[in-house]
Design a protein around this motif. Structure first.
Motif, PDB file in Angstrom:
ATOM      1  N   PRO A 119      -6.768   6.608   0.778  1.00  0.00           N
ATOM      2  CA  PRO A 119      -7.434   5.670  -0.121  1.00  0.00           C
ATOM      3  C   PRO A 119      -7.612   4.295   0.525  1.00  0.00           C
ATOM      4  O   PRO A 119      -8.655   3.668   0.396  1.00  0.00           O
ATOM      5  N   ILE A 120      -6.594   3.865   1.265  1.00  0.00           N
ATOM      6  CA  ILE A 120      -6.661   2.511   1.825  1.00  0.00           C
ATOM      7  C   ILE A 120      -7.708   2.413   2.933  1.00  0.00           C
ATOM      8  O   ILE A 120      -8.415   1.423   3.053  1.00  0.00           O
TER       9      ILE A 120
ATOM     10  N   PHE B  42     -10.217  10.017 -15.245  1.00  0.00           N
ATOM     11  CA  PHE B  42      -9.485  10.855 -14.307  1.00  0.00           C
ATOM     12  C   PHE B  42      -8.213  11.405 -14.928  1.00  0.00           C
ATOM     13  O   PHE B  42      -7.618  12.341 -14.430  1.00  0.00           O
TER      14      PHE B  42
ATOM     15  N   LEU C 214     -10.971   2.235   1.167  1.00  0.00           N
ATOM     16  CA  LEU C 214     -11.147   0.916   0.543  1.00  0.00           C
ATOM     17  C   LEU C 214     -11.575  -0.137   1.552  1.00  0.00           C
ATOM     18  O   LEU C 214     -12.351  -1.024   1.253  1.00  0.00           O
ATOM     19  N   ARG C 215     -11.033  -0.009   2.754  1.00  0.00           N
ATOM     20  CA  ARG C 215     -11.322  -1.031   3.768  1.00  0.00           C
ATOM     21  C   ARG C 215     -12.596  -0.741   4.525  1.00  0.00           C
ATOM     22  O   ARG C 215     -13.014  -1.508   5.379  1.00  0.00           O
TER      23      ARG C 215
ATOM     24  N   ILE D 160     -11.968   3.141  -4.134  1.00  0.00           N
ATOM     25  CA  ILE D 160     -11.583   2.578  -5.432  1.00  0.00           C
ATOM     26  C   ILE D 160     -11.207   3.693  -6.394  1.00  0.00           C
ATOM     27  O   ILE D 160     -10.192   3.646  -7.076  1.00  0.00           O
ATOM     28  N   LYS D 161     -12.031   4.724  -6.394  1.00  0.00           N
ATOM     29  CA  LYS D 161     -11.761   5.834  -7.319  1.00  0.00           C
ATOM     30  C   LYS D 161     -10.456   6.532  -6.989  1.00  0.00           C
ATOM     31  O   LYS D 161      -9.694   6.916  -7.878  1.00  0.00           O
TER      32      LYS D 161
ATOM     33  N   PHE E 153      -1.875  15.165  -1.671  1.00  0.00           N
ATOM     34  CA  PHE E 153      -2.827  14.118  -2.026  1.00  0.00           C
ATOM     35  C   PHE E 153      -3.053  14.082  -3.540  1.00  0.00           C
ATOM     36  O   PHE E 153      -3.056  13.015  -4.157  1.00  0.00           O
TER      37      PHE E 153
ATOM     38  N   ARG F 231      -7.982  -2.474 -15.954  1.00  0.00           N
ATOM     39  CA  ARG F 231      -8.119  -1.142 -15.352  1.00  0.00           C
ATOM     40  C   ARG F 231      -6.761  -0.632 -14.866  1.00  0.00           C
ATOM     41  O   ARG F 231      -6.421   0.533 -15.057  1.00  0.00           O
TER      42      ARG F 231
ATOM     43  N   LEU G 152      -1.094   4.298  -1.703  1.00  0.00           N
ATOM     44  CA  LEU G 152      -2.452   4.278  -1.154  1.00  0.00           C
ATOM     45  C   LEU G 152      -2.397   4.648   0.319  1.00  0.00           C
ATOM     46  O   LEU G 152      -3.404   4.997   0.925  1.00  0.00           O
ATOM     47  N   ASP G 153      -1.203   4.535   0.886  1.00  0.00           N
ATOM     48  CA  ASP G 153      -1.024   4.810   2.306  1.00  0.00           C
ATOM     49  C   ASP G 153       0.314   5.539   2.421  1.00  0.00           C
ATOM     50  O   ASP G 153       1.163   5.454   1.519  1.00  0.00           O
TER      51      ASP G 153
ATOM     52  N   VAL H 168     -12.725   4.295 -15.872  1.00  0.00           N
ATOM     53  CA  VAL H 168     -12.559   5.265 -14.786  1.00  0.00           C
ATOM     54  C   VAL H 168     -11.168   5.939 -14.732  1.00  0.00           C
ATOM     55  O   VAL H 168     -11.079   7.156 -14.737  1.00  0.00           O
TER      56      VAL H 168
ATOM     57  N   ASN I 165       0.830  -1.210   0.000  1.00  0.00           N
ATOM     58  CA  ASN I 165       0.000   0.000   0.000  1.00  0.00           C
ATOM     59  C   ASN I 165       0.863   1.257   0.000  1.00  0.00           C
ATOM     60  O   ASN I 165       0.498   2.258  -0.610  1.00  0.00           O
TER      61      ASN I 165
ATOM     62  N   ASN J 264     -11.822  -5.158  -6.129  1.00  0.00           N
ATOM     63  CA  ASN J 264     -12.224  -3.748  -5.943  1.00  0.00           C
ATOM     64  C   ASN J 264     -12.755  -3.105  -7.218  1.00  0.00           C
ATOM     65  O   ASN J 264     -12.332  -2.017  -7.618  1.00  0.00           O
TER      66      ASN J 264
ATOM     67  N   GLN K  69     -16.367   2.894   0.118  1.00  0.00           N
ATOM     68  CA  GLN K  69     -15.481   1.972  -0.584  1.00  0.00           C
ATOM     69  C   GLN K  69     -15.318   2.379  -2.051  1.00  0.00           C
ATOM     70  O   GLN K  69     -14.227   2.328  -2.602  1.00  0.00           O
ATOM     71  N   GLU K  70     -16.423   2.786  -2.616  1.00  0.00           N
ATOM     72  CA  GLU K  70     -16.385   3.255  -4.002  1.00  0.00           C
ATOM     73  C   GLU K  70     -15.430   4.447  -4.119  1.00  0.00           C
ATOM     74  O   GLU K  70     -14.645   4.552  -5.068  1.00  0.00           O
TER      75      GLU K  70
ATOM     76  N   LEU L 286     -15.995  -1.437  -9.348  1.00  0.00           N
ATOM     77  CA  LEU L 286     -17.238  -0.709  -9.035  1.00  0.00           C
ATOM     78  C   LEU L 286     -18.398  -1.640  -9.398  1.00  0.00           C
ATOM     79  O   LEU L 286     -18.571  -1.981 -10.566  1.00  0.00           O
TER      80      LEU L 286
ATOM     81  N   ARG M 255     -20.994   4.627   0.279  1.00  0.00           N
ATOM     82  CA  ARG M 255     -20.158   4.675  -0.917  1.00  0.00           C
ATOM     83  C   ARG M 255     -18.694   4.925  -0.610  1.00  0.00           C
ATOM     84  O   ARG M 255     -17.917   5.220  -1.516  1.00  0.00           O
TER      85      ARG M 255
ATOM     86  N   ARG N  53      -0.811   7.638  -8.778  1.00  0.00           N
ATOM     87  CA  ARG N  53      -1.602   6.398  -8.801  1.00  0.00           C
ATOM     88  C   ARG N  53      -2.270   6.210 -10.154  1.00  0.00           C
ATOM     89  O   ARG N  53      -2.485   5.112 -10.624  1.00  0.00           O
TER      90      ARG N  53
END
Lengths: 225, 416
Positions: free
Chosen positions: B409-410, A116, B413-414, B315-316, A80, A160, A60-61, A112, A55, A99, B311-312, A101, B309, A87
């Protein structure tokens, strides 16, 4: 393999989670380098910090401390939105649980990241067609994830991840939720992507899966063993 | 402006509209209820004004009375009358008077086509028409200056009088016998709603030129003088001047409230308007409370939908959504929901108001129906409503969305 160029470099990465009153150190000073075009697998027992490491590599983290250079650029100081664009364009992420949608079709899921990235309709259409063809699911483009098998969902997720043609592909237990046949399919696709020159970092606890990679990094208690 | 993302968000919104159907419906329902409630409130106020103008607008009516104060050496308890020559005196001495008209009446048998009825018959001048909203039906007219000057035997009659004698037939040109004297009908009063009166509704009255009336009536004094001030604000002043002028002429104390009977409809109208304004405010408060409850519900639903939403959102973010992209999506969705709900609420309320207004009113007096069945839809109410609800809904959408966009994001997601 000669390390022509380091694409990912971690120096003393620590990640501490505050759980209730006490601190849990998921990563306690991880340093590693991954060269451009390498296929590396990260292995280790549950709780060794594999996913946390992924992550952080995947932006993501954020680490509690330490430095992370992605293509020579320190990621730690980025905002961010700057991380979002990394990302979006530099990293493709494949998750164990896909994961996707759930309300969107296969086509829309792949679309998607392109949206973006500000790609226009014609280029999106062209790219999605290419990607779905590459993962062999063009005929399933109107299907929703719930109408697809696990292997098919993961292939959509892979398409994706590749949408904006990122140099690095990160996969966290990509075959973890799949039967062995589907798992082999995914590994075949990853192998092909590696041969095209993409850098691949994959977390797994399965030696047979790890055998597809060039090099294995083993984690134990939040440190490189 | 690049519309790729908004279009994508609209597409996503359409796909998931079932999830937000409840919010849309709540907005629709809230809009409908509040707009209708306020339309009825506004309608009642408006109708009270209309009903009052049925008698006459900005009207001061003066009749004789009885002195109650000893004045100029004269005992109290004297009868005070107003006379035809007061009209000229008042006009001359009080320049604030715009229009003035005399009125006398008597209950007489009125007959036509062998049918005889007792009706109140009035004698007055042409000015009366404007003062007392006497609008003739097409093909007829009210008493004019020549009728008055020549003492013509003509009559202007209420629509019910016309119906009583002539049924559905044209009454103009026909003859009626008033107190054994024949008169020609020159006009029939157009239907109107009227909530205040003194000798019954105008629909039942017969009006003659004052000069002709005087020939068959023996009463030397007037029953009423009708006065309209030049401006609404002058009504009190004019009232006081009338007391002064007539007090000097008939020797009573201008401060004597009983010497003259003065009916100031401007005061009445103001009082009534105040009452209806208060009802309107009251309904507005109810509407605002309804709105508030609705807004709390909508906020709650929005919040739940956004949480669901998370989680959505994760994902985005994982595939490269920026914070502002996430927030923009929710703002736009909120806007779509808001636009959809309020639009249909508006359309429905507008049509219901329109349909209710089509319900015919009975001409029998001025019943509750006249107040309830003429709601008024006003755009200003709608825009105020839009502003308030828009703000609430916007806040309801933006807060959870902003919060979600601040997650890693993580974490998103979780999120379960």
């Amino acid at each position: 393999m000669s390390k022509a160029e380091t694409i990912i470099e971690l120096r003393g990465i620590k990640k501490v989670y505050q759980m209730g009153g006490h601190a849990l150190e998921a990563l306690s000073g991880v340093s590693l380098e991954i060269g451009r075009g390498e296929f590396v697998s990260v292995m280790g027992p549950s709780g060794s910090g594999k996913s946390t490491l992924m992550n952080i590599i995947g932006c993501l983290d954020t680490p509690t401390s330490g430095e992370y250079y992605l293509e020579g650029k320190n990621v730690a100081g980025l905002t961010f939105d700057q991380l979002s664009s990394i990302r979006n364009q530099k990293l493709g992420f494949v998750f164990q649980n896909f994961n996707l949608l759930t309300y969107a079709t296969a086509w829309e899921n792949v679309e998607v990241p392109l949206l973006f990235n500000g790609k226009n309709a014609r280029r999106r259409r062209q790219r999605i067609t290419e990607l779905l063809e590459a993962v062999g699911l063009l005929d399933w483009k109107e299907h929703r994830p719930s109408e697809l098998s696990g292997g098919e969902q993961q292939r959509i997720a892979l398409a994706r991840a590749l949408a904006n043609d990122p140099p690095i592909l990160l996969a966290d237990e990509p075959t973890g939720n799949l039967d062995s046949k589907s798992g082999e399919d995914i590994m075949g696709l990853l192998g092909g992507l590696w041969k095209e020159g993409r850098t691949i970092v994959m977390v797994t606890h399965d030696d047979r899966i790890a055998a597809h990679s060039e090099r294995t990094i083993r984690l134990f208690d939040g440190q490189v063993a | 402006m690049n519309l790729t993302l908004p279009r994508f968000f609209l597409r996503e919104f359409r796909k998931r509209r079932k999830k937000t159907a409840l919010i849309t419906f709540a907005l629709f329902w809230g809009t409908l209820c509040v707009l209708i409630l306020l339309a009825f409130g506004r309608g009642m106020s408006a109708q009270s004004r209309v009903a009052f103008s049925g008698l006459g607008e900005n009207l001061i009516m003066i009749s004789g009375g009885q002195s109650s104060i000893v004045h100029g050496g004269l005992a109290k308890g004297r009868l005070i009358r107003v006379y035809p020559n007061d009209i000229e005196d008042l006009k001359k001495r009080i320049p604030e008077i715009a229009v003035i008209a005399p009125e006398s009446y008597n209950g007489w048998p009125v007959s036509a086509r062998g049918k005889e009825l007792n009706r109140t018959v009035h004698g007055t001048t042409p000015e009366f028409a404007g003062l007392r909203t006497q609008i003739p039906q097409p093909g007829g007219r009210f008493i004019n200056a020549d009728d008055e000057a020549e003492g013509r035997k003509v009559a202007f009659i209420g629509w019910k009088v016309a119906a009583d004698f002539f049924g559905g037939e044209e009454a103009v040109g026909k003859e009626i016998i008033v107190n054994r004297v024949p008169f020609t009908v020159i006009g029939v009063l157009q239907k109107k709603i009227q909530n205040s009166m003194y000798q019954g509704p105008d629909a039942d009255q017969v009006y003659l030129p004052f000069s002709a009336f005087s020939q068959i009536d023996s009463q030397p004094y007037l029953d009423r003088i009708h006065v309209q001030p030049r401006e609404l604000g002058l009504s009190k002043l004019v009232e006081e001047r009338i007391r002064t002028v007539l007090g000097r002429k008939y020797r009573f104390d201008p401060a004597d409230r009983y010497a003259l009977g003065i009916w100031n409809t401007i005061d009445n109208a103001r009082e009534q308007e105040k009452i209806f304004k208060r009802i309107e405010i009251f309904l507005g408060v109810i509407g605002a409370l309804t709105l508030f409850i609705g807004a709390v519900g909508v906020t709650n639903l929005m919040y739940a939908v956004v949480r669901e939403r998370t989680q959505e959102i994760g994902i985005k973010m994982a595939v490269g959504a920026r914070r502002r992209t996430i927030v923009l999506q929710f703002i736009l969705e909120t806007l779509f929901i808001f636009a959809k709900g309020t639009f249909w609420g508006f359309i429905t309320a507008f049509n219901i108001v329109g349909l209710v207004r089509l319900i015919p009113l009975s001409e029998e007096g001025f019943g509750i129906g006249a107040y309830l069945l003429r709601p008024v839809f006003s755009m200003d109410i709608f825009f105020i409503f839009l502003g308030i609800v828009g703000t609430l809904v916007f806040l309801a959408g933006i807060f959870p969305a902003t919060r979600a966009s601040r997650l890693n994001p993580i974490e998103a997601l979780r999120y379960e």
